[in-house]
Design a protein around this motif. Structure first.
Motif, PDB file in Angstrom:
ATOM      1  N   SER A  43       0.893  -0.993   0.174  1.00  0.00           N
ATOM      2  CA  SER A  43       0.183   0.427  -0.174  1.00  0.00           C
ATOM      3  C   SER A  43       0.656   1.384   0.154  1.00  0.00           C
ATOM      4  O   SER A  43       1.493   1.446   1.433  1.00  0.00           O
ATOM      5  CB  SER A  43      -0.782   0.079   1.069  1.00  0.00           C
ATOM      6  OG  SER A  43      -1.374   1.250   1.398  1.00  0.00           O
ATOM      7  N   PRO A  44       0.805   1.951  -0.562  1.00  0.00           N
ATOM      8  CA  PRO A  44       1.492   3.267  -0.733  1.00  0.00           C
ATOM      9  C   PRO A  44       1.389   4.683   0.156  1.00  0.00           C
ATOM     10  O   PRO A  44       2.444   4.888   1.340  1.00  0.00           O
ATOM     11  CB  PRO A  44       1.043   4.109  -2.422  1.00  0.00           C
ATOM     12  CG  PRO A  44       0.340   3.068  -3.101  1.00  0.00           C
ATOM     13  CD  PRO A  44       0.169   1.819  -2.292  1.00  0.00           C
ATOM     14  N   LYS A  45       0.415   4.406   0.868  1.00  0.00           N
ATOM     15  CA  LYS A  45      -0.323   4.650   1.542  1.00  0.00           C
ATOM     16  C   LYS A  45       0.482   4.134   3.030  1.00  0.00           C
ATOM     17  O   LYS A  45       1.125   5.161   3.969  1.00  0.00           O
ATOM     18  CB  LYS A  45      -1.639   4.886   2.265  1.00  0.00           C
ATOM     19  CG  LYS A  45      -2.756   6.063   1.043  1.00  0.00           C
ATOM     20  CD  LYS A  45      -3.909   6.153   1.508  1.00  0.00           C
ATOM     21  CE  LYS A  45      -5.293   6.935   0.236  1.00  0.00           C
ATOM     22  NZ  LYS A  45      -5.791   6.262   0.285  1.00  0.00           N
ATOM     23  N   LEU A  46       0.411   3.113   3.026  1.00  0.00           N
ATOM     24  CA  LEU A  46       1.391   2.567   4.059  1.00  0.00           C
ATOM     25  C   LEU A  46       2.205   2.705   4.032  1.00  0.00           C
ATOM     26  O   LEU A  46       3.023   2.658   5.443  1.00  0.00           O
ATOM     27  CB  LEU A  46       0.638   1.133   4.715  1.00  0.00           C
ATOM     28  CG  LEU A  46      -1.031   0.762   5.082  1.00  0.00           C
ATOM     29  CD1 LEU A  46      -0.471  -0.383   4.628  1.00  0.00           C
ATOM     30  CD2 LEU A  46      -0.164   1.410   6.200  1.00  0.00           C
ATOM     31  N   THR A  61       8.547   3.978  -6.358  1.00  0.00           N
ATOM     32  CA  THR A  61       7.616   4.601  -7.607  1.00  0.00           C
ATOM     33  C   THR A  61       6.729   3.511  -7.695  1.00  0.00           C
ATOM     34  O   THR A  61       6.238   2.665  -6.669  1.00  0.00           O
ATOM     35  CB  THR A  61       8.457   3.985  -8.728  1.00  0.00           C
ATOM     36  OG1 THR A  61       9.818   5.094  -8.633  1.00  0.00           O
ATOM     37  CG2 THR A  61       7.222   5.277 -10.143  1.00  0.00           C
ATOM     38  N   VAL A  62       5.217   4.696  -7.052  1.00  0.00           N
ATOM     39  CA  VAL A  62       4.484   3.747  -7.483  1.00  0.00           C
ATOM     40  C   VAL A  62       4.110   3.273  -8.426  1.00  0.00           C
ATOM     41  O   VAL A  62       4.045   3.986  -9.653  1.00  0.00           O
ATOM     42  CB  VAL A  62       2.539   4.509  -6.127  1.00  0.00           C
ATOM     43  CG1 VAL A  62       1.831   4.009  -6.337  1.00  0.00           C
ATOM     44  CG2 VAL A  62       3.536   4.592  -5.465  1.00  0.00           C
ATOM     45  N   ARG A  67       4.018  -4.534 -14.531  1.00  0.00           N
ATOM     46  CA  ARG A  67       4.299  -5.361 -16.271  1.00  0.00           C
ATOM     47  C   ARG A  67       4.611  -3.992 -16.338  1.00  0.00           C
ATOM     48  O   ARG A  67       5.523  -2.877 -17.225  1.00  0.00           O
ATOM     49  CB  ARG A  67       3.404  -5.103 -16.934  1.00  0.00           C
ATOM     50  CG  ARG A  67       2.132  -6.492 -17.365  1.00  0.00           C
ATOM     51  CD  ARG A  67       1.795  -5.951 -19.109  1.00  0.00           C
ATOM     52  NE  ARG A  67       0.937  -7.921 -18.464  1.00  0.00           N
ATOM     53  CZ  ARG A  67      -0.263  -7.952 -17.438  1.00  0.00           C
ATOM     54  NH1 ARG A  67      -0.841  -6.937 -16.800  1.00  0.00           N
ATOM     55  NH2 ARG A  67      -0.455  -8.581 -17.776  1.00  0.00           N
ATOM     56  N   ASP A  68       4.653  -2.205 -15.290  1.00  0.00           N
ATOM     57  CA  ASP A  68       4.953  -1.244 -15.359  1.00  0.00           C
ATOM     58  C   ASP A  68       6.130  -1.269 -14.340  1.00  0.00           C
ATOM     59  O   ASP A  68       7.247   0.157 -14.155  1.00  0.00           O
ATOM     60  CB  ASP A  68       4.209  -0.087 -14.471  1.00  0.00           C
ATOM     61  CG  ASP A  68       2.947   0.051 -15.704  1.00  0.00           C
ATOM     62  OD1 ASP A  68       3.215  -0.145 -16.811  1.00  0.00           O
ATOM     63  OD2 ASP A  68       2.044   0.178 -15.123  1.00  0.00           O
ATOM     64  N   ALA A  69       6.641  -2.078 -13.743  1.00  0.00           N
ATOM     65  CA  ALA A  69       7.795  -2.472 -13.207  1.00  0.00           C
ATOM     66  C   ALA A  69       9.220  -1.767 -14.275  1.00  0.00           C
ATOM     67  O   ALA A  69       8.870  -2.588 -15.046  1.00  0.00           O
ATOM     68  CB  ALA A  69       7.581  -3.864 -12.317  1.00  0.00           C
ATOM     69  N   ARG A  70      10.446  -0.847 -13.467  1.00  0.00           N
ATOM     70  CA  ARG A  70      10.857  -0.697 -14.030  1.00  0.00           C
ATOM     71  C   ARG A  70      12.408  -0.775 -13.155  1.00  0.00           C
ATOM     72  O   ARG A  70      12.838  -1.246 -11.709  1.00  0.00           O
ATOM     73  CB  ARG A  70      11.146   1.114 -14.706  1.00  0.00           C
ATOM     74  CG  ARG A  70      10.283   1.526 -14.979  1.00  0.00           C
ATOM     75  CD  ARG A  70      10.112   0.750 -17.034  1.00  0.00           C
ATOM     76  NE  ARG A  70       9.757   1.060 -17.266  1.00  0.00           N
ATOM     77  CZ  ARG A  70       8.302   0.736 -17.765  1.00  0.00           C
ATOM     78  NH1 ARG A  70       8.162  -0.645 -17.048  1.00  0.00           N
ATOM     79  NH2 ARG A  70       7.334   1.207 -18.354  1.00  0.00           N
ATOM     80  N   LEU A  77       3.598  -1.699  -6.166  1.00  0.00           N
ATOM     81  CA  LEU A  77       2.467  -1.801  -6.866  1.00  0.00           C
ATOM     82  C   LEU A  77       1.349  -1.804  -5.669  1.00  0.00           C
ATOM     83  O   LEU A  77       1.409  -2.486  -4.643  1.00  0.00           O
ATOM     84  CB  LEU A  77       2.500  -3.239  -7.207  1.00  0.00           C
ATOM     85  CG  LEU A  77       1.275  -3.667  -7.871  1.00  0.00           C
ATOM     86  CD1 LEU A  77       2.398  -4.661  -9.192  1.00  0.00           C
ATOM     87  CD2 LEU A  77       0.005  -4.476  -7.429  1.00  0.00           C
ATOM     88  N   ALA A  78       0.157  -1.069  -5.669  1.00  0.00           N
ATOM     89  CA  ALA A  78      -1.281  -0.959  -5.222  1.00  0.00           C
ATOM     90  C   ALA A  78      -1.450  -2.095  -4.801  1.00  0.00           C
ATOM     91  O   ALA A  78      -2.889  -2.196  -5.437  1.00  0.00           O
ATOM     92  CB  ALA A  78      -1.879   0.210  -5.550  1.00  0.00           C
ATOM     93  N   ALA A  79      -1.375  -2.785  -4.145  1.00  0.00           N
ATOM     94  CA  ALA A  79      -1.765  -4.411  -3.918  1.00  0.00           C
ATOM     95  C   ALA A  79      -3.266  -4.085  -3.144  1.00  0.00           C
ATOM     96  O   ALA A  79      -4.696  -4.522  -2.606  1.00  0.00           O
ATOM     97  CB  ALA A  79      -1.747  -5.817  -3.225  1.00  0.00           C
TER      98      ALA A  79
END
Length: 386
Positions: A43-46, A61-62, A67-70, A77-79
């Motif tokens: 969670s980006p917020k956590l 990086t959120v 597939r967007d992982a760099r 990843l916002a799971a």
């Protein structure tokens, strides 16, 4: 073999536990991004909350899709989209649900081929209904018929368990010859394929104190463990024992073996954590998915106090990458093996060297009516023949 950065998925674990602390500490070191492409399922917020609360200035990086992982960055990843209340150090249904959501999203992405290996931060089993450990949960999710085995490993010691997460009162009943054989074979294959030990030797521990004392303290050694060891030996699996656990670990006998097969949780976990608590790794073998985890638990009493070293999580990442590459190297030549041109004779000297005290005792009681095989009886027989 393809040389590229391995895509490492990392679940955030129980959100009131130690997960975010050790993840952020691990990737505060930029060199970690040079060996892998991390994708944290969380969670980006956590992550932002823990970063500020703990004073950890680790950039991330959120992303919404794996597939967007760099490369060269910590991808988060916002799971978990919903708000999750933070109660540091207290396992709650909300923190358990957030942990499960991250695991489920990661497993769904694995089935799509979006990452290579999985590293799981610790969870609290009592906060997730019906959850009996990552290995069993992953087995059920993948549903491909493969069985997993968790190995505790560090530089000095590798331990696998015949039974895991079983109440002490149910341990003896849960141990069968078939289960010992199954676990030992998985362990043996993992040592060869995943950990690249060329000729693994496995020590098998006894269940009862002092190997049962000829049945006085229990007969599982004679009825179950020794028959399993004999069957494994016939199959070419190098197993030795059974050994009394206290004497085995007290003498540091594990240095003579490549792995130790313990009968139950505390018999294997306690000595392992005594020597490898801060740098040990849990590794699940037997499944197509490579999964590792730090050896320590969720550490609820240590959250936010800067008391837990991140080295165990870092080692879990290293181990997952090593196993992935080892499997590539092992499987490639095995696809087209050369035929044997000679018969390989088995060396029995190892059995003598690592024979346990239990091996010197009769496996079954002698028939009291049977003739005594003594010098006097032999002499009497010879005189009659003469």
């Amino acid at each position: 073999m393809e040389e590229r950065k391995i895509r490492v998925a990392i679940t955030h674990g129980d959100t009131n536990g130690i997960g975010y602390e050790v993840i952020l500490k691990t990737f505060a070191e930029p060199t970690m991004m040079e060996i892998c492409t991390p994708i944290v399922y969380g969670s980006p917020k956590l992550a932002t909350y823990y970063s500020k609360t703990l004073g950890l200035d680790t950039p991330f990086t959120v992303i919404k899709d794996a597939r967007d992982a760099r490369e060269s960055r910590l991808n988060l990843l916002a799971a978990v989209d919903e708000e999750v209340k933070v109660d540091m150090g207290i396992a709650t249904p909300e923190s358990g649900a957030a942990a499960k959501a991250a695991i489920d999203r990661a497993l769904a992405d694995y089935k799509e081929g979006l990452f290579d290996v999985l590293v799981t931060a610790p969870v609290s089993k009592n906060s997730i209904e019906g959850f009996n450990g990552h290995t069993a949960y992953i087995e059920k999710s993948l549903a491909d018929g493969q069985k997993g085995l968790t190995i505790l490993t560090n530089d000095d010691l590798r331990v696998a368990l015949v039974t895991n997460n079983v109440s002490i009162k149910d341990v003896a009943e849960s141990i069968t010859k078939q289960k010992i054989v199954e676990k030992a074979r998985l362990f043996f294959q993992a040592l060869k394929r995943d950990l690249r030990v060329s000729s693994p030797r496995i020590a098998v521990l006894a269940l009862n104190p002092r190997c049962g004392e000829d049945g006085v303290l229990g007969d599982e050694e004679q009825t179950t463990i020794i028959p399993a060891i004999n069957e494994l030996a016939e199959q070419g699996v190098q197993v030795f024992g059974p050994y009394a656990a206290d004497d085995f670990f007290g003498r540091s006998a594990y240095y003579h073996f490549d792995g130790v097969l313990a009968m139950y949780h505390d018999q294997g976990q306690t000595p392992f954590k005594a020597v490898a608590y801060e740098n040990g790794v849990r590794f699940t073998t037997g499944l197509k998915l490579i999964r590792t985890a730090p050896a320590h638990g969720v550490c609820l009493n240590m959250v936010g106090k800067d008391m837990v070293d991140e080295q165990s999580l870092r080692n879990a990442i290293y181990e997952a990458i090593d196993v992935w590459r080892n499997r590539q190297n092992y499987d490639e030549p095995m696809q087209h093996p050369l035929p044997k041109l000679y018969h390989e004779k088995r060396d029995e000297s190892e059995k003598v060297r690592f024979r346990s005290s239990a091996d010197d005792k009769p496996k079954t009681p002698k028939d009291p009516k049977a003739p005594k095989d003594s010098k006097d009886s032999k002499d009497s027989k010879e005189s009659m023949e003469n």
